[in-house]
Design a protein around this motif. Structure first.
Motif, PDB file in Angstrom:
ATOM      1  N   ILE A  10      12.020  65.653  38.740  1.00  0.00           N
ATOM      2  CA  ILE A  10      11.228  66.870  38.478  1.00  0.00           C
ATOM      3  C   ILE A  10      11.746  67.525  37.190  1.00  0.00           C
ATOM      4  O   ILE A  10      10.984  68.128  36.424  1.00  0.00           O
ATOM      5  N   THR A  11      13.030  67.360  36.910  1.00  0.00           N
ATOM      6  CA  THR A  11      13.596  67.885  35.655  1.00  0.00           C
ATOM      7  C   THR A  11      12.985  67.129  34.464  1.00  0.00           C
ATOM      8  O   THR A  11      12.531  67.738  33.485  1.00  0.00           O
ATOM      9  N   VAL A  12      12.952  65.810  34.574  1.00  0.00           N
ATOM     10  CA  VAL A  12      12.342  64.999  33.509  1.00  0.00           C
ATOM     11  C   VAL A  12      10.858  65.372  33.377  1.00  0.00           C
ATOM     12  O   VAL A  12      10.328  65.522  32.272  1.00  0.00           O
ATOM     13  N   ASN A  13      10.195  65.559  34.520  1.00  0.00           N
ATOM     14  CA  ASN A  13       8.770  65.861  34.483  1.00  0.00           C
ATOM     15  C   ASN A  13       8.462  67.207  33.821  1.00  0.00           C
ATOM     16  O   ASN A  13       7.495  67.329  33.065  1.00  0.00           O
ATOM     17  N   TYR A  14       9.272  68.237  34.097  1.00  0.00           N
ATOM     18  CA  TYR A  14       9.026  69.540  33.462  1.00  0.00           C
ATOM     19  C   TYR A  14       9.340  69.478  31.966  1.00  0.00           C
ATOM     20  O   TYR A  14       8.727  70.191  31.173  1.00  0.00           O
ATOM     21  N   ARG A  15      10.263  68.603  31.602  1.00  0.00           N
ATOM     22  CA  ARG A  15      10.536  68.375  30.170  1.00  0.00           C
ATOM     23  C   ARG A  15       9.282  67.794  29.520  1.00  0.00           C
ATOM     24  O   ARG A  15       8.840  68.259  28.469  1.00  0.00           O
ATOM     25  N   GLU A  16       8.693  66.798  30.186  1.00  0.00           N
ATOM     26  CA  GLU A  16       7.553  66.090  29.593  1.00  0.00           C
ATOM     27  C   GLU A  16       6.239  66.850  29.760  1.00  0.00           C
ATOM     28  O   GLU A  16       5.363  66.789  28.903  1.00  0.00           O
ATOM     29  N   SER A  17       6.069  67.587  30.893  1.00  0.00           N
ATOM     30  CA  SER A  17       4.798  68.283  31.140  1.00  0.00           C
ATOM     31  C   SER A  17       4.704  69.592  30.375  1.00  0.00           C
ATOM     32  O   SER A  17       3.649  69.933  29.845  1.00  0.00           O
ATOM     33  N   PHE A  18       5.811  70.351  30.361  1.00  0.00           N
ATOM     34  CA  PHE A  18       5.735  71.720  29.832  1.00  0.00           C
ATOM     35  C   PHE A  18       6.634  71.932  28.619  1.00  0.00           C
ATOM     36  O   PHE A  18       6.818  73.060  28.167  1.00  0.00           O
ATOM     37  N   ASN A  19       7.227  70.841  28.145  1.00  0.00           N
ATOM     38  CA  ASN A  19       8.091  70.932  26.970  1.00  0.00           C
ATOM     39  C   ASN A  19       9.278  71.874  27.188  1.00  0.00           C
ATOM     40  O   ASN A  19       9.745  72.532  26.249  1.00  0.00           O
ATOM     41  N   ILE A  20       9.729  71.981  28.428  1.00  0.00           N
ATOM     42  CA  ILE A  20      10.914  72.800  28.717  1.00  0.00           C
ATOM     43  C   ILE A  20      12.163  72.005  28.344  1.00  0.00           C
ATOM     44  O   ILE A  20      12.212  70.792  28.550  1.00  0.00           O
ATOM     45  N   PHE A  21      13.158  72.691  27.766  1.00  0.00           N
ATOM     46  CA  PHE A  21      14.427  72.033  27.432  1.00  0.00           C
ATOM     47  C   PHE A  21      15.188  71.847  28.752  1.00  0.00           C
ATOM     48  O   PHE A  21      15.960  72.709  29.166  1.00  0.00           O
ATOM     49  N   ALA A  22      14.903  70.744  29.425  1.00  0.00           N
ATOM     50  CA  ALA A  22      15.484  70.496  30.752  1.00  0.00           C
ATOM     51  C   ALA A  22      16.284  69.200  30.707  1.00  0.00           C
ATOM     52  O   ALA A  22      15.706  68.124  30.569  1.00  0.00           O
ATOM     53  N   SER A  23      17.603  69.321  30.798  1.00  0.00           N
ATOM     54  CA  SER A  23      18.471  68.144  30.724  1.00  0.00           C
ATOM     55  C   SER A  23      19.059  67.826  32.087  1.00  0.00           C
ATOM     56  O   SER A  23      19.334  68.725  32.887  1.00  0.00           O
ATOM     57  N   SER A  24      19.273  66.534  32.326  1.00  0.00           N
ATOM     58  CA  SER A  24      19.832  66.097  33.604  1.00  0.00           C
ATOM     59  C   SER A  24      21.131  65.355  33.343  1.00  0.00           C
ATOM     60  O   SER A  24      21.146  64.357  32.621  1.00  0.00           O
ATOM     61  N   GLY A  25      22.201  65.863  33.928  1.00  0.00           N
ATOM     62  CA  GLY A  25      23.494  65.186  33.800  1.00  0.00           C
ATOM     63  C   GLY A  25      23.724  64.339  35.042  1.00  0.00           C
ATOM     64  O   GLY A  25      23.820  64.868  36.151  1.00  0.00           O
ATOM     65  N   ILE A  26      23.767  63.019  34.845  1.00  0.00           N
ATOM     66  CA  ILE A  26      24.008  62.129  35.990  1.00  0.00           C
ATOM     67  C   ILE A  26      25.519  61.942  36.081  1.00  0.00           C
ATOM     68  O   ILE A  26      26.104  61.058  35.437  1.00  0.00           O
ATOM     69  N   LEU A  27      26.139  62.842  36.845  1.00  0.00           N
ATOM     70  CA  LEU A  27      27.599  62.870  36.870  1.00  0.00           C
ATOM     71  C   LEU A  27      28.160  62.028  38.009  1.00  0.00           C
ATOM     72  O   LEU A  27      27.695  62.117  39.154  1.00  0.00           O
ATOM     73  N   PHE A  28      29.155  61.235  37.675  1.00  0.00           N
ATOM     74  CA  PHE A  28      29.893  60.489  38.686  1.00  0.00           C
ATOM     75  C   PHE A  28      30.912  61.445  39.327  1.00  0.00           C
ATOM     76  O   PHE A  28      31.121  62.561  38.835  1.00  0.00           O
ATOM     77  N   ASN A  29      31.536  60.991  40.427  1.00  0.00           N
ATOM     78  CA  ASN A  29      32.412  61.890  41.203  1.00  0.00           C
ATOM     79  C   ASN A  29      33.455  62.561  40.301  1.00  0.00           C
ATOM     80  O   ASN A  29      34.141  61.895  39.540  1.00  0.00           O
ATOM     81  N   HIS A  30      33.559  63.882  40.447  1.00  0.00           N
ATOM     82  CA  HIS A  30      34.618  64.589  39.723  1.00  0.00           C
ATOM     83  C   HIS A  30      35.305  65.561  40.666  1.00  0.00           C
ATOM     84  O   HIS A  30      34.673  66.217  41.477  1.00  0.00           O
ATOM     85  N   GLU A  31      36.602  65.599  40.549  1.00  0.00           N
ATOM     86  CA  GLU A  31      37.465  66.205  41.558  1.00  0.00           C
ATOM     87  C   GLU A  31      38.419  67.187  40.890  1.00  0.00           C
ATOM     88  O   GLU A  31      38.508  67.238  39.660  1.00  0.00           O
ATOM     89  N   SER A  32      39.185  67.910  41.703  1.00  0.00           N
ATOM     90  CA  SER A  32      40.154  68.866  41.164  1.00  0.00           C
ATOM     91  C   SER A  32      40.888  69.493  42.344  1.00  0.00           C
ATOM     92  O   SER A  32      40.488  69.302  43.496  1.00  0.00           O
ATOM     93  N   PRO A  33      41.905  70.288  42.057  1.00  0.00           N
ATOM     94  CA  PRO A  33      42.539  71.030  43.156  1.00  0.00           C
ATOM     95  C   PRO A  33      41.567  71.986  43.842  1.00  0.00           C
ATOM     96  O   PRO A  33      41.842  72.455  44.939  1.00  0.00           O
ATOM     97  N   ARG A  34      40.415  72.264  43.220  1.00  0.00           N
ATOM     98  CA  ARG A  34      39.439  73.173  43.835  1.00  0.00           C
ATOM     99  C   ARG A  34      38.353  72.439  44.610  1.00  0.00           C
ATOM    100  O   ARG A  34      37.377  73.035  45.060  1.00  0.00           O
ATOM    101  N   ARG A  35      38.457  71.145  44.745  1.00  0.00           N
ATOM    102  CA  ARG A  35      37.484  70.360  45.487  1.00  0.00           C
ATOM    103  C   ARG A  35      37.465  70.807  46.956  1.00  0.00           C
ATOM    104  O   ARG A  35      38.526  71.126  47.534  1.00  0.00           O
ATOM    105  N   GLY A  36      36.300  70.800  47.580  1.00  0.00           N
ATOM    106  CA  GLY A  36      36.202  71.148  48.998  1.00  0.00           C
ATOM    107  C   GLY A  36      37.051  70.205  49.851  1.00  0.00           C
ATOM    108  O   GLY A  36      37.153  69.013  49.545  1.00  0.00           O
ATOM    109  N   LEU A  37      37.618  70.727  50.933  1.00  0.00           N
ATOM    110  CA  LEU A  37      38.579  69.950  51.733  1.00  0.00           C
ATOM    111  C   LEU A  37      37.968  68.769  52.479  1.00  0.00           C
ATOM    112  O   LEU A  37      38.692  67.888  52.942  1.00  0.00           O
ATOM    113  N   GLU A  38      36.636  68.724  52.616  1.00  0.00           N
ATOM    114  CA  GLU A  38      36.034  67.619  53.368  1.00  0.00           C
ATOM    115  C   GLU A  38      35.779  66.383  52.502  1.00  0.00           C
ATOM    116  O   GLU A  38      35.520  65.309  53.028  1.00  0.00           O
TER     117      GLU A  38
END
Ligand code: NDP
Ligand code: GDR
Length: 320
Positions: A157-185
């Motif tokens: 839908i992000t790609v579609n709004y970019r193409e349909s309405f010319n909105i500056f809509a970017s999608s970051g396909i992020l792989f797992n990223h972690e930190s000391p603030r990551r949720g405990l589960e």
């Protein structure tokens, strides 16, 4: 002073992105959903520098009102039901928030100010049962959970709004990223917290599911930099962000336990309860496009990430 709205401000990434944008001189508006208790643990050090406002991805009116009132030039959509196992227990809610929530936010942008730049937090979970190794922007998706399916909708839908309405809509396909603030589960934090507890005599074992699944793990602080970079380009696009290497859950355990002088084999117990109905066995990114176009480079290695998380949990538990 540019204004940015971050949804999911109380989450792991929201806290790192808010830090980054405050440092860059932005006025940061953080959207949080109403709850009966305070949920600002990860951003308490930022509360004097950012504005927290109430809103919910399930409520169209709240999104419209926030954009009208604060007039951001950038919107980062980090809010989601983000825990994969929960998506099998609450698939409809996951779809409503993680998929349709994106449309509600894009609709608000379309009606209030289509010049707003939009970032969507897409996920490597969309690759699921991988169709190509490593995975890049053109790799076909094959999601394996209701969460992955919902993220795929959010991406398209992000790609579609970019193409349909010319909105500056970017999608970051992020792989797992972690930190000391990551949720405990999540598995990395479950391990770092468990290792610290065992080392301090507060626990005897960690119960985990599939130790063989492989992930491309990086540090969340590095990944929020990529989100910002995507919105500073001349054109909106989609980018894969990851380290370009993969490690098994078992290896994460091995390094985390070895860091405190213990052997994981003596403490890790495999428990059926943590296996998933359908697993994502192997994820490994090809982030060469992001490196070339965004000039994005991670600063924390896999081993540094593991030891950083264990050290942080040890320090926290000793203090507590
Ligand atoms: P977290 O689970 O830590 O944070 C999710 C945030 O979304 C929380 O602030 C949560 O609020 C908020 N939220 C949930 N439901 C709603 C709702 N209905 N309305 C408004 N806010 C809501 O996730 P991360 O910080 O790890 O991830 C950020 C985004 O990136 C997510 O969209 C995730 O799916 C995606 N992603 C994450 C990756 C990772 O490895 N971390 C990799 C790829 C994508 P509350 O605190 O109230 O629960
Ligand atoms: P993931 O992260 O599903 O990749 O989604 P998680 O840390 O939950 O699982 C990673 C892998 O570890 C295996 N595993 C366990 N997982 C959990 N949570 N608990 C366990 O006890 C356990 N034992 C083994 C899992 O089976 C899996 O293979 C995360 C989330 O942040 C998503 O929102 C995001 O989109 C993706 O990363 C990229």
């Amino acid at each position: 002073m540019p204004t940015a709205l971050i949804t999911g401000i109380t989450g792991q990434d929201g806290s790192y992105l808010a830090e980054l944008l405050v440092k860059k001189g932005y006025r940061v508006i953080g959207m949080a959903r109403r709850s009966s208790t305070l949920n600002t643990e990860r951003i308490k050090h930022l509360l004097d520098d950012i504005t927290i406002v109430q809103g919910d991805l399930q409520d169209q009116g709240s999104l419209l009102a926030l954009l009208e009132e604060y007039k951001p030039s950038e919107v980062y959509n980090l809010a989601a039901q983000s825990f994969v196992p929960t998506s099998w227990n609450q698939p409809a809610l996951t779809g409503d928030v993680t998929a349709l929530g994106v449309t509600r936010l894009l609709e608000a942008i379309r009606f209030v100010d289509p010049k707003i730049r939009f970032y969507q937090a897409s996920s490597s979970e969309m690759f699921g049962k991988v169709q190509e190794v490593p995975q890049k922007e053109s790799t076909p998706f094959y999601p394996r959970s209701p969460y992955g399916v919902a993220k795929m909708y959010g991406h398209w839908i992000t790609v579609n709004y970019r193409e349909s309405f010319n909105i500056f809509a970017s999608s970051g396909i992020l792989f797992n990223h972690e930190s000391p603030r990551r949720g405990l589960e999540f598995v990395t934090r479950k391990i770092s917290d468990g290792v610290a507890r065992i080392k301090l005599g507060m626990a005897k074992e960690i119960r985990l599911g599939n130790l063989e699944s492989q992930r491309d793990w990086g540090f969340a602080g590095d990944y929020v930099e990529a989100m910002w970079l995507m919105l500073q380009q001349d054109h909106a696009d989609s980018y894969v962000i990851g380290m370009g290497e993969t490690h098994a859950v078992r290896e994460f355990c091995e390094i985390a336990f070895a860091h405190v002088g213990l052997d994981y084999k003596e403490y890790v117990v495999q428990d059926e309860k943590f296996y998933r109905p359908a697993e994502v066995d192997l994820l490994i990114s090809d982030p060469s496009r992001a490196r070339a176009v965004l000039k994005w480079e991670p600063s924390v290695s896999f081993r540094e990430l593991v030891t950083m998380m264990v050290d942080s949990d040890l320090a926290r538990l000793k203090k507590g």
